[in-house]
Design a protein around this motif. Sequence first.
Motif, PDB file in Angstrom:
ATOM      1  N   LEU A  69      10.102  71.568  48.114  1.00 36.73           N
ATOM      2  CA  LEU A  69       9.195  70.476  48.457  1.00 36.73           C
ATOM      3  C   LEU A  69       9.479  69.252  47.591  1.00 36.73           C
ATOM      4  O   LEU A  69       9.560  68.116  48.096  1.00 36.73           O
ATOM      5  CB  LEU A  69       7.747  70.933  48.276  1.00 36.73           C
ATOM      6  N   ILE A  70       9.639  69.460  46.284  1.00 42.13           N
ATOM      7  CA  ILE A  70       9.934  68.349  45.376  1.00 42.13           C
ATOM      8  C   ILE A  70      11.274  67.714  45.733  1.00 42.13           C
ATOM      9  O   ILE A  70      11.419  66.482  45.737  1.00 42.13           O
ATOM     10  CB  ILE A  70       9.927  68.850  43.916  1.00 42.13           C
ATOM     11  N   GLN A  71      12.242  68.540  46.068  1.00 41.85           N
ATOM     12  CA  GLN A  71      13.560  68.021  46.452  1.00 41.85           C
ATOM     13  C   GLN A  71      13.458  67.143  47.694  1.00 41.85           C
ATOM     14  O   GLN A  71      14.077  66.068  47.768  1.00 41.85           O
ATOM     15  CB  GLN A  71      14.510  69.187  46.702  1.00 41.85           C
ATOM     16  N   GLU A  72      12.671  67.570  48.674  1.00 35.85           N
ATOM     17  CA  GLU A  72      12.495  66.775  49.892  1.00 35.85           C
ATOM     18  C   GLU A  72      11.833  65.437  49.580  1.00 35.85           C
ATOM     19  O   GLU A  72      12.213  64.397  50.139  1.00 35.85           O
ATOM     20  CB  GLU A  72      11.653  67.563  50.897  1.00 35.85           C
ATOM     21  N   ILE A  73      10.850  65.448  48.691  1.00 36.56           N
ATOM     22  CA  ILE A  73      10.160  64.206  48.318  1.00 36.56           C
ATOM     23  C   ILE A  73      11.130  63.230  47.661  1.00 36.56           C
ATOM     24  O   ILE A  73      11.153  62.031  47.977  1.00 36.56           O
ATOM     25  CB  ILE A  73       8.976  64.524  47.382  1.00 36.56           C
ATOM     26  N   LEU A  74      11.951  63.722  46.758  1.00 33.97           N
ATOM     27  CA  LEU A  74      12.892  62.846  46.056  1.00 33.97           C
ATOM     28  C   LEU A  74      13.994  62.345  46.989  1.00 33.97           C
ATOM     29  O   LEU A  74      14.456  61.205  46.860  1.00 33.97           O
ATOM     30  CB  LEU A  74      13.500  63.587  44.864  1.00 33.97           C
ATOM     31  N   ASN A  75      14.401  63.169  47.924  1.00 31.96           N
ATOM     32  CA  ASN A  75      15.448  62.757  48.862  1.00 31.96           C
ATOM     33  C   ASN A  75      15.014  61.602  49.750  1.00 31.96           C
ATOM     34  O   ASN A  75      15.852  60.848  50.256  1.00 31.96           O
ATOM     35  CB  ASN A  75      15.868  63.942  49.736  1.00 31.96           C
ATOM     36  N   LEU A  76      13.711  61.460  49.953  1.00 36.88           N
ATOM     37  CA  LEU A  76      13.201  60.407  50.831  1.00 36.88           C
ATOM     38  C   LEU A  76      13.073  59.062  50.128  1.00 36.88           C
ATOM     39  O   LEU A  76      12.750  58.064  50.773  1.00 36.88           O
ATOM     40  CB  LEU A  76      11.834  60.824  51.402  1.00 36.88           C
ATOM     41  N   HIS A  77      13.311  59.031  48.821  1.00 36.77           N
ATOM     42  CA  HIS A  77      13.189  57.774  48.069  1.00 36.77           C
ATOM     43  C   HIS A  77      14.589  57.322  47.650  1.00 36.77           C
ATOM     44  O   HIS A  77      15.308  58.057  46.971  1.00 36.77           O
ATOM     45  CB  HIS A  77      12.314  57.978  46.830  1.00 36.77           C
ATOM     46  N   PRO A  78      14.990  56.115  48.025  1.00 35.09           N
ATOM     47  CA  PRO A  78      16.372  55.681  47.735  1.00 35.09           C
ATOM     48  C   PRO A  78      16.701  55.634  46.248  1.00 35.09           C
ATOM     49  O   PRO A  78      17.864  55.811  45.867  1.00 35.09           O
ATOM     50  CB  PRO A  78      16.446  54.282  48.368  1.00 35.09           C
ATOM     51  N   ASP A  79      15.702  55.403  45.397  1.00 27.24           N
ATOM     52  CA  ASP A  79      15.967  55.334  43.958  1.00 27.24           C
ATOM     53  C   ASP A  79      16.004  56.707  43.292  1.00 27.24           C
ATOM     54  O   ASP A  79      16.469  56.829  42.154  1.00 27.24           O
ATOM     55  CB  ASP A  79      14.900  54.480  43.260  1.00 27.24           C
ATOM     56  N   TYR A  80      15.510  57.726  43.992  1.00 30.05           N
ATOM     57  CA  TYR A  80      15.386  59.041  43.358  1.00 30.05           C
ATOM     58  C   TYR A  80      16.236  60.119  44.013  1.00 30.05           C
ATOM     59  O   TYR A  80      16.297  61.247  43.521  1.00 30.05           O
ATOM     60  CB  TYR A  80      13.920  59.493  43.374  1.00 30.05           C
ATOM     61  N   GLU A  81      16.888  59.794  45.122  1.00 29.93           N
ATOM     62  CA  GLU A  81      17.610  60.834  45.853  1.00 29.93           C
ATOM     63  C   GLU A  81      18.744  61.446  45.032  1.00 29.93           C
ATOM     64  O   GLU A  81      19.097  62.611  45.227  1.00 29.93           O
ATOM     65  CB  GLU A  81      18.146  60.279  47.170  1.00 29.93           C
ATOM     66  N   ASP A  82      19.296  60.680  44.088  1.00 30.53           N
ATOM     67  CA  ASP A  82      20.363  61.226  43.244  1.00 30.53           C
ATOM     68  C   ASP A  82      19.848  62.320  42.304  1.00 30.53           C
ATOM     69  O   ASP A  82      20.638  63.101  41.761  1.00 30.53           O
ATOM     70  CB  ASP A  82      21.017  60.121  42.413  1.00 30.53           C
ATOM     71  N   ASP A 133       8.348  57.230  36.185  1.00 29.99           N
ATOM     72  CA  ASP A 133       8.019  56.782  37.546  1.00 29.99           C
ATOM     73  C   ASP A 133       8.340  57.878  38.560  1.00 29.99           C
ATOM     74  O   ASP A 133       7.557  58.142  39.482  1.00 29.99           O
ATOM     75  CB  ASP A 133       8.833  55.534  37.912  1.00 29.99           C
ATOM     76  N   LEU A 134       9.511  58.487  38.395  1.00 31.49           N
ATOM     77  CA  LEU A 134       9.939  59.542  39.318  1.00 31.49           C
ATOM     78  C   LEU A 134       8.940  60.703  39.299  1.00 31.49           C
ATOM     79  O   LEU A 134       8.546  61.217  40.358  1.00 31.49           O
ATOM     80  CB  LEU A 134      11.339  60.015  38.924  1.00 31.49           C
ATOM     81  N   ILE A 135       8.543  61.110  38.104  1.00 29.17           N
ATOM     82  CA  ILE A 135       7.591  62.220  37.990  1.00 29.17           C
ATOM     83  C   ILE A 135       6.273  61.849  38.668  1.00 29.17           C
ATOM     84  O   ILE A 135       5.678  62.656  39.393  1.00 29.17           O
ATOM     85  CB  ILE A 135       7.373  62.582  36.509  1.00 29.17           C
ATOM     86  N   GLN A 136       5.817  60.608  38.455  1.00 33.50           N
ATOM     87  CA  GLN A 136       4.568  60.176  39.078  1.00 33.50           C
ATOM     88  C   GLN A 136       4.696  60.128  40.592  1.00 33.50           C
ATOM     89  O   GLN A 136       3.740  60.445  41.316  1.00 33.50           O
ATOM     90  CB  GLN A 136       4.168  58.798  38.543  1.00 33.50           C
ATOM     91  N   HIS A 137       5.865  59.734  41.069  1.00 34.86           N
ATOM     92  CA  HIS A 137       6.114  59.700  42.515  1.00 34.86           C
ATOM     93  C   HIS A 137       5.909  61.089  43.118  1.00 34.86           C
ATOM     94  O   HIS A 137       5.313  61.225  44.198  1.00 34.86           O
ATOM     95  CB  HIS A 137       7.540  59.207  42.767  1.00 34.86           C
ATOM     96  N   ALA A 160      17.514  64.543  43.305  1.00 40.62           N
ATOM     97  CA  ALA A 160      16.891  65.593  44.115  1.00 40.62           C
ATOM     98  C   ALA A 160      17.471  66.973  43.824  1.00 40.62           C
ATOM     99  O   ALA A 160      16.758  67.979  43.898  1.00 40.62           O
ATOM    100  CB  ALA A 160      17.032  65.253  45.602  1.00 40.62           C
ATOM    101  N   GLU A 161      18.758  67.034  43.500  1.00 42.31           N
ATOM    102  CA  GLU A 161      19.393  68.323  43.243  1.00 42.31           C
ATOM    103  C   GLU A 161      19.143  68.824  41.822  1.00 42.31           C
ATOM    104  O   GLU A 161      19.485  69.960  41.493  1.00 42.31           O
ATOM    105  CB  GLU A 161      20.903  68.221  43.484  1.00 42.31           C
ATOM    106  N   GLU A 162      18.558  67.973  40.984  1.00 41.84           N
ATOM    107  CA  GLU A 162      18.287  68.370  39.598  1.00 41.84           C
ATOM    108  C   GLU A 162      17.138  69.382  39.555  1.00 41.84           C
ATOM    109  O   GLU A 162      16.244  69.375  40.402  1.00 41.84           O
ATOM    110  CB  GLU A 162      17.904  67.144  38.764  1.00 41.84           C
ATOM    111  N   ASP A 163      17.169  70.234  38.549  1.00 43.56           N
ATOM    112  CA  ASP A 163      16.042  71.118  38.278  1.00 43.56           C
ATOM    113  C   ASP A 163      14.872  70.247  37.821  1.00 43.56           C
ATOM    114  O   ASP A 163      14.967  69.545  36.812  1.00 43.56           O
ATOM    115  CB  ASP A 163      16.454  72.111  37.189  1.00 43.56           C
ATOM    116  N   PHE A 164      13.769  70.263  38.564  1.00 40.21           N
ATOM    117  CA  PHE A 164      12.649  69.382  38.231  1.00 40.21           C
ATOM    118  C   PHE A 164      12.087  69.702  36.849  1.00 40.21           C
ATOM    119  O   PHE A 164      11.633  68.807  36.129  1.00 40.21           O
ATOM    120  CB  PHE A 164      11.547  69.497  39.293  1.00 40.21           C
ATOM    121  N   GLY A 165      12.125  70.963  36.465  1.00 44.07           N
ATOM    122  CA  GLY A 165      11.682  71.321  35.122  1.00 44.07           C
ATOM    123  C   GLY A 165      12.506  70.629  34.052  1.00 44.07           C
ATOM    124  O   GLY A 165      11.986  70.223  33.009  1.00 44.07           O
ATOM    125  N   THR A 166      13.808  70.473  34.306  1.00 40.06           N
ATOM    126  CA  THR A 166      14.670  69.767  33.358  1.00 40.06           C
ATOM    127  C   THR A 166      14.272  68.304  33.250  1.00 40.06           C
ATOM    128  O   THR A 166      14.310  67.714  32.160  1.00 40.06           O
ATOM    129  CB  THR A 166      16.141  69.888  33.789  1.00 40.06           C
TER     130      THR A 166
END
Length: 358
Positions: A230-243, A282-286, A245-251
């Motif tokens: 779910l988090i990956q999908e959210i990040l993929n939809l934002h042009p500034d955060y899609e890079d 910002d990314l985390i808040q997004h 998306a494949e990262e471990d969110f915990g990291t």
Amino acid sequence: MPQVFSDFPIGVQLWPQARRRPRVLSEGYDFSLLDNTSDTFQFTILAGMARIRDTLERFAWSLPEEAFFILEFYTSEPAADDQEPPCPTVHYSPYMPVGEILDALAPYWERLMQDGFVGFGLANNRASQEMFFSEEKVLTCFTDNHIRLMHHLAKSGVPHRPSLRLHTDMGHDHLSLLCHDRHSLPESLRGFSDRDLDYACFCRELIENLSMYPVEESLSFFFSRREQRLIQEILNLHPDYEDFAEEDFGTLLLDWNDFVQECLANFEGGLWEYRMGLQLRDLIQHVIDRVDLPLNLRIKEAILDPDERFRQNLSDQRKRLDMPGSPPAEDHFWYNGVIRNAGVGLRRDLIRSGWYKA
């Protein structure tokens, strides 16, 4: 009268009155849903030493190709005037092939398991799997695949025991290996020198061998694979955060904490590096703004401490350091002012940008 389970590592010793109590401790495991989750389970396991090691090794080989090692031990002795006992220090290794981790652990297994001041485990956040043998000498596992873990436990001979009773509810002491006379140690440890039996020494060897780094104990979180998708999908939809998306969110959460720590010490980067840290927040808040409860609350809880430390470090909060061309987000406190411990590079860039002008 039934015998109390007693196949503990020598690092845990029940008080005499606890050994005389009629309640019975038996090998087994219990499990339940993790708080505020719908698909992640927490297992608690009490078993003899041989079964604990077998379970840990089965778990390790069931992980994807890589995992990271977790090591927890005390780095300070309690002082007589301390109101609270010291907390152990937690270290993580980088992600490494599971086989390399197990090879590195081979000379240390017995000492890690027996010492009452040491806890250790393995995890892969991307696979939503973690297993940890604590200083209490209780094995805990977090997983979103409880059926597979139950299969591993059955293979290791550990039965399911609802309402599992634990020695942690009874009086007991924690002892390091050096607290014991040589003859009372397991035979496999009697030939070790005092230095090799000192948990502070062999834990530091592991830290060096596995390139481990300290992690704050408050930064404890676990995301299921469904939540990570779910988090990956959210990040993929934002042009500034899609890079990312494949990262471990915990990291990424740990990276925010590291940035806060650097700002508290003495931030050595310039304005560009500082803004990159703010953009991470910002990314985390997004993500927080786009996930539902209870995941929303769990992410907020994970960053509560670094957020508060960063907030306390901000000065001159009458002004904001929003990105050029971006609309102000008043609830983004991290843009209110700048940190007190700005290094030469950041101060120079702030002067050039006109920050200090009236």
